[in-house]
Design a protein around this motif. Sequence first.
Motif, PDB file in Angstrom:
ATOM      1  N   UNK A  24     -36.730  34.743 -27.373  1.00 53.99           N
ATOM      2  CA  UNK A  24     -37.199  33.378 -27.616  1.00 53.99           C
ATOM      3  C   UNK A  24     -38.442  33.459 -28.490  1.00 53.99           C
ATOM      4  N   UNK A  25     -38.463  32.654 -29.536  1.00 59.72           N
ATOM      5  CA  UNK A  25     -39.714  32.497 -30.272  1.00 59.72           C
ATOM      6  C   UNK A  25     -40.352  31.215 -29.756  1.00 59.72           C
ATOM      7  N   UNK A  26     -41.422  31.396 -28.986  1.00 58.37           N
ATOM      8  CA  UNK A  26     -41.955  30.311 -28.172  1.00 58.37           C
ATOM      9  C   UNK A  26     -42.486  29.141 -28.974  1.00 58.37           C
ATOM     10  N   UNK A  27     -42.265  27.968 -28.424  1.00 55.76           N
ATOM     11  CA  UNK A  27     -42.742  26.731 -29.052  1.00 55.76           C
ATOM     12  C   UNK A  27     -44.264  26.658 -28.955  1.00 55.76           C
ATOM     13  N   UNK A  28     -44.881  26.249 -30.065  1.00 55.86           N
ATOM     14  CA  UNK A  28     -46.341  26.199 -30.138  1.00 55.86           C
ATOM     15  C   UNK A  28     -46.813  24.803 -30.524  1.00 55.86           C
ATOM     16  N   UNK A  29     -47.998  24.469 -30.059  1.00 52.16           N
ATOM     17  CA  UNK A  29     -48.679  23.250 -30.487  1.00 52.16           C
ATOM     18  C   UNK A  29     -49.709  23.672 -31.537  1.00 52.16           C
ATOM     19  N   UNK A  30     -49.743  23.021 -32.691  1.00 51.96           N
ATOM     20  CA  UNK A  30     -50.592  23.529 -33.777  1.00 51.96           C
ATOM     21  C   UNK A  30     -52.084  23.541 -33.455  1.00 51.96           C
ATOM     22  N   UNK A  31     -52.572  22.498 -32.799  1.00 48.63           N
ATOM     23  CA  UNK A  31     -53.973  22.509 -32.360  1.00 48.63           C
ATOM     24  C   UNK A  31     -54.988  22.695 -33.479  1.00 48.63           C
ATOM     25  N   UNK A  32     -54.848  21.923 -34.545  1.00 51.19           N
ATOM     26  CA  UNK A  32     -55.937  21.885 -35.524  1.00 51.19           C
ATOM     27  C   UNK A  32     -57.191  21.380 -34.812  1.00 51.19           C
ATOM     28  N   UNK A  33     -58.338  21.914 -35.205  1.00 48.76           N
ATOM     29  CA  UNK A  33     -59.563  21.498 -34.525  1.00 48.76           C
ATOM     30  C   UNK A  33     -59.803  19.993 -34.698  1.00 48.76           C
ATOM     31  N   UNK A  34     -59.479  19.487 -35.877  1.00 41.60           N
ATOM     32  CA  UNK A  34     -59.633  18.045 -36.128  1.00 41.60           C
ATOM     33  C   UNK A  34     -58.322  17.330 -35.813  1.00 41.60           C
ATOM     34  N   UNK A  35     -58.342  16.420 -34.842  1.00 39.90           N
ATOM     35  CA  UNK A  35     -57.112  15.646 -34.590  1.00 39.90           C
ATOM     36  C   UNK A  35     -56.776  14.768 -35.803  1.00 39.90           C
ATOM     37  N   UNK A  36     -55.542  14.318 -35.860  1.00 40.13           N
ATOM     38  CA  UNK A  36     -55.144  13.481 -37.006  1.00 40.13           C
ATOM     39  C   UNK A  36     -55.818  12.119 -36.956  1.00 40.13           C
ATOM     40  N   UNK A  37     -56.057  11.583 -38.150  1.00 45.35           N
ATOM     41  CA  UNK A  37     -56.683  10.270 -38.310  1.00 45.35           C
ATOM     42  C   UNK A  37     -55.960   9.569 -39.452  1.00 45.35           C
ATOM     43  N   UNK A  38     -55.809   8.252 -39.341  1.00 48.41           N
ATOM     44  CA  UNK A  38     -55.280   7.470 -40.460  1.00 48.41           C
ATOM     45  C   UNK A  38     -56.042   6.154 -40.524  1.00 48.41           C
ATOM     46  N   UNK A  39     -56.418   5.757 -41.729  1.00 47.73           N
ATOM     47  CA  UNK A  39     -57.045   4.452 -41.934  1.00 47.73           C
ATOM     48  C   UNK A  39     -56.290   3.769 -43.066  1.00 47.73           C
ATOM     49  N   UNK A  40     -55.734   2.601 -42.763  1.00 51.23           N
ATOM     50  CA  UNK A  40     -55.077   1.808 -43.800  1.00 51.23           C
ATOM     51  C   UNK A  40     -56.028   0.739 -44.293  1.00 51.23           C
TER      52      UNK A  40
END
Lengths: 260, 787
Positions: free
Chosen positions: B191-207
């Motif tokens: 099994x190649x284990x499932x990973x969570x990317x865990x960038x230090x900065x969470x995603x943000x969006x501003x419209x």
Amino acid sequence: MYDFELRRPENLSEAIESLSADGAQALAGGQTLIPTLKNRLASPDVLVSIGGLAELQGVSESNGVVSIKAGTTHGVVAGSVKSYPALAALAANIGDPAVRNRGTIGGSIANNDPSACYPAATLASKATIITSKRSIPSSDFFVGIFETVLDEGELITQVDFEVPDVANYQKFDQPASRFALVGVFLARYGNDVRVAVTGASEDGVFRWSEAEQALGSDFSASAIDRLEVDAEGMIEDIHGSKDYRASLIKVLTKRAVKAC
Amino acid sequence: MPENGIGASSVRREDIRFLSGNGKYTDDINVHGQKYVFFLRSDVAHGKINSIDTSKAEAVSGVVGIFTGDDFVEVGGLPCGWQVTDRFGEVMKEPGHPVLAQGKVRHVGDPIAAVVADSLEIARDAAEVINVDLEELPAVVDMKAAVEGGTLVHDEIETNLCYDWGFVEENRDAVDEAIKSAHHVTTLELVNNRLVPNAMEPRVAIGDYDASNDQSTLYTTSQNPHVIRLLMGAFVLQIPEHKLRVVAPDVGGGFGSKIFHYAEEAFCTLAARKLRVPVKWTASRTESFITDAHGRDHVTKIELALDENGMFQAIRTDTCANMGAYLSTFSTSVPTWLHGTLMAGNYKTPLIYVNVKAVFTNTVPVDAYRGAGRPEATFQLERVIDKAAREMGMDPVEIRRKNFIQKDEFPYATPVALEYDTGDYDATMDKLHEIADLDGYEARAKASREKGLLRGLGINCYIEACGIAPSNLVGMLGARAGLYESATVRVNATGSITVMTGCHSHGQGHETTFPQVIADMIGISEDQVHIQHGDTSNTPMGMGTYGSRSIAVGGAAMVRATEKIIAKAKKIAAHLMEASAEDIELKDGSFSVVGTDKSVGWGDVCLAAYVPHNYPLEELEPGLEETAFYDPANFTFPAGAYACEVEVDPDTGKVDICSFAATDDFGNVINPMVVDGQVHGGIAQGIGQALREHAFYDENGQLLSGTYMDYSMPRADDLPSFVVDHSCQTPCTHNPLGVKGCGEAGAIGSPPAVVNAVIDALNKGGFDVNHIDMPLSPSRVWTAING
């Protein structure tokens, strides 16, 4: 986080008064409570901040007893308890510096997280938990995970530890949280040996009485070679099975004996 | 080592602002009058939405607008950027991916409704009183169960199988025959284990929407703002490029997870238009866990056929690859073209067949994560080679060496479609032997035994295909985009230079390394060059940063543009010195006429271009600014050899990494220190995968490791000081810098080294353990030892 009223009492009696209000909860170091609030998993009406109360701060040591006021942080315990090095070492290995600069001994014991370190030390070293109402021997204090005999509004003010002849705490980290996956606190008072185990049981912190007896008559690691911990009742989660935790209890107890 | 230009370990100039708190991240942007959105997300993995009643929520003071799937029926779904054709010639199943759930939720975290309000707390309060009649359905989580049918993630496609891909399909029978008749076949299921990317900065969006000129702006945490503009504008919201600006300022880590176009980006852009207010979303860490595309998650059976001398005869693999609940932007390419084509590794295996079944499940979508397909290929190959060596009584280094493609055999065409341009795998293995002090291993093992610990040594090699990618080739393979890169080099009147690149730096150090190249070409100091990126309004159309492509493709574009600049500047210099342009030489920032003592400085030429008082205006335009687009002729092929030594505590199962050494051939290196850093980071992530990280779903589709209390990230004190070397260099033959790319190597090469080391330790310690699936947590290792 839901809205709440924050009270900052000037002294202990004001704090106790405030805690008698409906829906009031004490806020000490906030290492459990604040994340809980942020996730909207608790909604106290009133938070009574006791972290800054001078009456709840400080460590004193005399006649073989270490008395730690409930609001003393792990960092202070780690740095200032001299006569009980195993306890200071335990405190020095809780969380990271930020946690140790905020988290308090009273908060940890009152919360009774099944993976916390302090409950094991408390139970192994004949501690007395002094509250706003009474003195409670540690053997009577812990009821089950996240459960103690504390009443609503009752506040821990101080914990007194009897300093043992020798003691050692072996903590095996849960890989992610670095709470104790299993932690064993061993304390020896002459032939009276206490082995308190955290992290392992579905009922929370407990004493491994078979090992205590064996070590009481022969204080050597090999004294418990023939003992096995019953895996029934152990915690099982993504970090370890019941069998694994049961095995760790024995491994860590032997290591604690060797380290003494 | 030079102090300036290519090869210098110039200090990362961007770190000054990052370390002093002056970085400008998306969450640092606040648009006047902005409102905040909270997404009400599914807490079940699979369910039918019978009704949504928002009336109570609408009455909450401070609520500006509430949206549900019904509000997004008219807009497109989130597109998938790569169409895979299966082994029967059919195109993949491509179910819709709505911005907000329509009728059904398909994973925990799927957005059901969105509340826009004056504050995030108000939005959250209001979301709590939205009444959703959600009928929970059985979830399908296990891939094998999903393939067998039963519960369907998408009813309309009548299967959970996205595609059944075979590669190279024409080799299938020959591979079967070779395996059937082989002297020895080693089989490994893993099994190649499932990973969570865990960038230090969470995603943000501003419209943001400017009604005065009908202009939409999206500020977002992206590795590729132009790609987002194209995907969201053309496929989701139907906003043409000239009416849509996408800005990705400083980004705190991506690792692939910020390549993709996400629902929140489209939501904020559209909501801002509809509500006529800017709309901001900042992910909580909890949302990151259940909305950022996860990585890996392959279940594989690999078979390696060998002859009596240990020579590889054939490889056959059978993989199930988790797509999660929807097709994320590049999800379909990862287990196919980024994985199957790498199965030859560093070896001369003549016959290879790769089968991949891509499967829908009620889990978060899975897509590219640092390495993307190549770690999965490397892991299975290097693990099965190790097992084969053990079964055949061969040394793990020797079995690899005797199967290596030899340095005089390049260019080398593999049986899985790639042509490696250069390499010298024995050289990196020789270097590894030296820097890992393999000769001293036995003494170290003895010391470990005396402590009651089991010591093991893990060796592996890797190759990757980087510098993504030749557009005509990937177009034939199903990519719905070109993968060139662009650069505009703007020389200012006094000689300083601004480079506008389509690449995006989010940790890679482009602001430092790209100027080194230009400084080297012109002979000026690096601090005269500024790199601008991350804004579609002031950079040329480019495809962004991923796949270790920035220097190999974006750097090449910058070189091409700079070559145009130099050619033009020589003409200007020739005019100023009354000579012929062919006779002009540029050296150390000075133009001279060959064979004379005449010269003119870089700054004087630049000034002449913008103050053309004495200038050949009839032959040459004034100004000095050039753009180039570069489309690579081939992939690049970084390769290397890694060694890991571990100590295993047999009583607890705990693995300590004692040492880790990496030799990488990245071709030419622009900045050795930055390359060291990239390799260090990659190894840390690879060790994280090998020992700690696991996105663990229960059978109901709940992510049990959904916080840092249970998802174990590697910390600095879990890791040794790495020994890395990139002095073995076989430059890439087809890009102007001879570079190969270094961003992913560490994450690709390290997991098998760690697992090989642990298995070696257990076997040398007398435990007959063939394999343990990652992560090799203490409990898993203990369980393997104790049967």
